[in-house]
Design a protein around this motif. Structure first.
Motif, short mmCIF file in Angstrom:
data_model
loop_
_atom_site.label_atom_id
_atom_site.label_comp_id
_atom_site.label_asym_id
_atom_site.label_seq_id
_atom_site.Cartn_x
_atom_site.Cartn_y
_atom_site.Cartn_z
N UNK A 719 0.86 -1.18 0.00
CA UNK A 719 0.00 0.00 0.00
C UNK A 719 0.90 1.23 0.00
N UNK A 720 0.97 1.92 -1.13
CA UNK A 720 1.91 3.03 -1.26
C UNK A 720 1.20 4.35 -1.52
N UNK A 721 -0.09 4.39 -1.26
CA UNK A 721 -0.87 5.58 -1.58
C UNK A 721 -0.48 6.80 -0.76
N UNK A 722 0.39 6.61 0.25
CA UNK A 722 0.78 7.76 1.07
C UNK A 722 1.64 8.75 0.29
N UNK A 723 2.34 8.29 -0.73
CA UNK A 723 3.21 9.18 -1.48
C UNK A 723 2.40 10.04 -2.45
N UNK A 724 2.91 11.22 -2.75
CA UNK A 724 2.16 12.16 -3.59
C UNK A 724 2.16 11.75 -5.05
N UNK A 725 3.15 10.97 -5.47
CA UNK A 725 3.13 10.42 -6.84
C UNK A 725 3.44 8.94 -6.74
N UNK A 726 2.61 8.12 -7.36
CA UNK A 726 2.88 6.70 -7.45
C UNK A 726 2.17 6.11 -8.66
N UNK A 727 2.80 5.09 -9.23
CA UNK A 727 2.22 4.30 -10.31
C UNK A 727 2.57 2.85 -10.02
N UNK A 728 1.65 1.94 -10.26
CA UNK A 728 1.94 0.53 -9.98
C UNK A 728 1.58 -0.35 -11.17
N UNK A 729 2.41 -1.38 -11.37
CA UNK A 729 2.14 -2.41 -12.36
C UNK A 729 2.44 -3.76 -11.75
N UNK A 730 1.89 -4.79 -12.36
CA UNK A 730 2.09 -6.16 -11.87
C UNK A 730 2.91 -6.95 -12.88
N UNK A 731 3.92 -7.68 -12.36
CA UNK A 731 4.70 -8.59 -13.19
C UNK A 731 4.39 -10.02 -12.83
N UNK A 732 5.13 -10.95 -13.41
CA UNK A 732 4.90 -12.36 -13.14
C UNK A 732 5.12 -12.70 -11.67
N UNK A 733 6.18 -12.14 -11.09
CA UNK A 733 6.53 -12.51 -9.73
C UNK A 733 6.79 -11.30 -8.85
N UNK A 734 6.26 -10.16 -9.24
CA UNK A 734 6.52 -8.94 -8.49
C UNK A 734 5.45 -7.89 -8.75
#
Length: 889
Positions: A719-734
């Protein structure tokens, strides 16, 4: 193993797919393109190839919820019906609305439209197809008297000239692009003209690229009509015998485009290149003009559509092999929605709100009340929600809190709406977060019914997985609500086959030559048995007594669906869109798709290989503009309009025109903190179609000032929503996160440390690197078996180590002490592979791997790369990039 033939879930190409269900319990499947399907002939794009990774139950909505509390289905249906009934009783039928989707199957669409227009008695049902194809619908109806796409995909292979205007076909309709490319390789004399403000991947096969000024297509095609007349290139017999209004349309065209030089001035092109294009069009009988969102998504989109059609009518190039205007639809069933009346200004079966149509449909449905006038289109519909005029809205299978322009206003409207009902298969979207009632629906793979593609081809979508938990089909939910409202007899459907039969019967009801003929007619399919419906092969409508096996091309008999039977020339007064001349918003923003993502990413983001090519929302900008503003490549920038702001990564490229920016449409609050393009796009609409102007918003751009930048890669989601800028993607194992903050950089952000302690294990190990002088901080967490669990890199600017080799460490097993030191030093592991950014999504081949193979193996052609690495051998969308690598080597 169970084998099923079905249809792809993505764009309007409508590709056939063969599914092998390996394990229904684990929802494990393999798939390949259906070689016999006329749309794709075995081809699939990267998104279609990766559909197997999207059928799991991750983030699925599995149970009905009312006010955040799980309930039984009967209670949920009773609650929906009760709220609708009480609101209608107090405020009338126009106080409720449905907002539906081109992701629905035709059978779902049919019952939703029937309930709203024929039994609730309001036409306040609109669809997200309003955002992509409604200008094409309006243009067709003005010219032909009907929403008729004249041609078929085969025309692209039969043409001698293909004009691709407002369409990055290579990325948005890859299989159509593959068909064009294959035809061009087989017949090098086939010429391709691309008309687009940007230099896109589609230009790879272009013999001519007209890089016109944003929004000026109307001037270009008006000028073409004038040129055809002056050059004696008209089909005068066709114009005289089969059309009306030519002289008035020609006069209007000459008024806005009196000569080539004026067109050049308005379009910001050279007179010579316009003259060459006009001469080519005039001299080439077999011409197909393919257009898509770059034409439609405009405040004058309908006029642009008719300007194109005018040129084809003037030369008689319609209803013939290899000739005609061709609209490429954006969604898998946008065409099916148009057939059943999913747009607020349609009734059903391509009927409108003419008195005779209203009477006809009401008698057929035997409905107690029926809407007698068009309802609210998407933008005014949500404005009515904001104003409190609409007190209940039922949203089905779409995400308007992201996809609509001026999205912040849409979010506020839904927050304040008394009753927001959402039917969806996805639990967490920007729209479901605003719902009072959530209804779990089946997803692709679990649905059963039909869809219609861009060439009027009806294909079966067949289920190959069981509905999970308490998910139900959309048509079942709608029929259950209709029953609770007291309309059970009219919605006593037991299967999609029952609904399809009624839909087909309505298409032929009082549809004959003695009265007003309607183009949409599939009455020959109304008596299909259940087994015949199950086995239905792809077929292009009309399918009736005259065309029992379907019809490839419309208007072959040169008869149109206007009262006179003649096609209408439409006078077009070309206009430029809203200019970006003020100092506050000096740039023009264009939006669109990227190659491997789809709409708001609720499906494609589940497929790891589709997340690797482009990992963040970005903004394309011309190098000179960037230099003028002292902006650097890959720095974070803030884009602002009078509607809102967003933060994206800058991408400096010669592909963009000066004064223009491009940002993709896909990211939203589930995948990026401030990447929703809808928050800045203006809500100006075409006055005829109601389609928003998504390609031309005045904006500003400036640096986004952050004190630190970084990235995190973790084996488990954080859960990284605390930062003012964030983007997330999903990989096979990460899971990969890009982050930035405005406070002073600190080693081990608290949220990282707290969450990682939960995964490290008692004997796990922490390593960290600190350089306080340079403000560089790095840390890693290892499991008790020595495997990397999470890692972060933080620094004072965006110049950070390459992410690809870091991500690959999550498949590397145990890391030695030396490996760990190299990791924190930012050095790729000795003997490890730094594959670089993924270029070929189909086979997960990275840029560094490709460049290295080109160098070491002396690869000098696309075929050589394909033979060595497989890259470019499936969907072909990466081939333009492969060519760039060969050229640079």
């Amino acid at each position: 193993m169970k084998s099923v033939n079905t249809t792809c879930a993505y764009c309007g190409v409508g590709c056939g797919i063969d599914i092998d269900v390996i394990n229904a319990g684990t929802r494990s499947i393999t798939l390949m393109g259906t070689e016999s399907h006329p749309a794709n002939l075995g081809r699939l794009c990267s998104k279609g190839t990766a559909l197997g990774d999207t059928v799991g139950l991750q983030d699925r909505l599995l149970h009905p919820e009312v006010n955040g509390r799980r309930v039984e289905w009967n209670q949920a249906i009773t609650e929906v019906a009760g709220r609708l009934q009480s609101i209608i009783a107090e405020h009338g039928p126009d106080s409720v609305a449905f907002y539906v989707s081109g992701q629905l199957l035709t059978e779902d669409y049919y019952v939703a439209n029937k309930l709203m227009k024929g039994f609730i008695g309001s036409a306040n049902i609109d669809t997200n197809s309003r955002l992509c194809m409604s200008s094409s619908v309006a243009g067709h109806k003005r010219a032909f008297g009907s929403d008729t796409v004249p041609g078929c995909y085969e025309d692209l292979e039969q043409a001698d000239l293909i004009i691709l205007t407002g369409s990055n076909t290579a990325w948005c309709h890859p299989v159509v692009y593959q068909r064009i490319k294959a035809a061009k390789q087989k017949r090098p004399d086939l010429l391709v003209v691309v008309i687009d403000p940007r230099a896109t991947a589609t230009c790879d096969i272009a013999d001519m690229h007209l890089k016109l000024a944003s929004g000026t297509d109307g001037f270009l095609f008006n000028g073409l009509l004038d040129y055809l007349s002056k050059s004696n290139a008209l089909d005068k017999a066709f114009v005289q015998q089969n059309t009306q209004g030519f002289e008035v349309a020609l006069h209007a065209a000459r008024k806005s485009a009196p000569d080539i030089q004026s067109v050049a001035t308005n379009c910001n092109l050279q007179a010579g290149e316009i003259a060459a294009f006009y001469a080519l069009f005039a001299a080439t009988e077999k011409t197909v003009t393919v257009y898509s969102q770059g034409i439609n998504q405009s405040s004058s989109g309908t006029d642009k559509v008719n300007a194109i059609i005018n040129c084809h009518l003037a030369t008689g190039r319609i209803g013939k092999i290899g000739q005609g205007p061709f609209s490429l639809t954006g969604q898998p069933n946008a065409m099916g929605g148009r057939e059943v009346g999913g747009l607020a200004n349609q009734l059903a079966a391509h009927m409108d709100f003419a008195p005779e149509d209203i009477d006809r449909v009401q008698r057929f449905w035997d409905s107690p009340r029926i809407a007698n006038q068009p309802g609210l289109k998407a933008i005014p519909l949500f404005e009515a929600v904001a104003e409190g005029k609409i007190k209940a809205i039922w949203i089905m299978g779409t995400n308007p809190a992201v996809s609509l322009p001026n999205a912040n206003k849409v979010v506020a409207a839904l927050k304040n709406c008394e009753n927001v009902i959402v039917s969806d298969c996805v639990r967490n979207t920007d729209t479901t977060a605003l719902a009072d009632i959530l209804l779990p629906t089946t997803g692709w793979g679990e649905k059963d019914g039909t869809v219609t593609n861009s060439e009027r081809r009806i294909s079966r979508q067949r289920k190959f997985l069981s509905a999970p938990a308490e998910a139900r089909h959309d048509w079942q939910i709608i029929c259950d609500v209709a029953g609770k409202l007291g309309f059970g007899q009219a919605f006593d459907f037991h299967s999609p086959h029952d609904i399809f039969s009624e839909h087909a019967k309505l298409s032929g009801f009082e549809n004959h030559s003695k009265g007003k003929r309607r183009d949409f007619n599939i009455s020959a399919l109304q008596s299909l048995s259940q087994s015949e419906y199950e086995a239905l092969e792809p077929v292009q409508w009309p399918v009736n007594q005259k065309y029992p096996k379907g019809c490839k091309r419309m208007f072959q008999n040169e008869q149109f669906y206007t009262p006179s039977g003649r096609a209408n020339f439409i006078p077009i007064s070309a206009q430029k869109p809203q200019a970006a001349t003020c100092s506050q918003f000096p740039f023009i923003l264009n939006t669109g798709r990227v190659r491997d993502q789809w709409h708001t990413m609720t499906r494609t983001a589940l497929a790891p290989q589709l997340n690797q090519h482009i990992t963040e929302p970005f903004c394309e900008m011309h190098p000179q503009d960037a230099a003028d503003l002292k902006l650097e490549d890959r720095q974070l920038v803030e884009i602002a309009s009078r509607y809102g702001t967003l933060i994206v990564r800058l991408q400096i490229t010669e592909q963009q025109q000066r004064g223009n920016l491009f940002i993709p449409m896909h990211w939203n609050r589930q995948f990026a903190a401030k990447g929703n393009i809808g928050s800045v796009v203006n809500a100006i609409t075409d006055p005829v179609s109601g389609q928003p102007e998504s390609k031309h918003t005045p904006v500003s751009i400036r640096p986004a000032n952050y004190q630190w930048h970084g990235f995190v890669v973790s084996r488990k989601p954080l859960a990284i929503e605390a930062e003012s800028y964030w983007v997330k993607i999903q990989g096979r194992s990460y899971f990969h996160y890009e982050i930035a903050g405005k406070d002073a950089v600190q080693n081990f952000p608290p949220w990282f440390k707290q969450q990682c302690r939960q995964m490290e294990g008692k004997t796990g190990e922490w390593l960290e690197y600190q350089d306080c002088t340079r403000q560089v901080f790095r840390g890693a967490v290892f499991s008790e078996r020595g495997m990397l669990e999470a890692v972060y890199f933080l620094g004072p600017d965006h110049q950070l180590p390459d992410r690809s080799w870091v991500r690959e460490l999550f498949d590397a097993g145990e890391l030695t002490d030396s490996n760990r030191r190299d990791l924190l030093a930012g050095i790729p592991l000795a003997g490890g592979q730094n594959t670089g950014k993924t270029v070929c999504a189909c086979f997960s081949v990275g840029e560094n791997t490709i460049r290295q193979a080109i160098k070491e193996k002396c690869l000098k052609s696309i075929d050589a790369i394909g033979n060595h690495l497989q890259a470019g051998t499936n969907c072909g969308s990466c081939i333009p990039e492969l060519k760039q690598f060969i050229s640079s080597a």
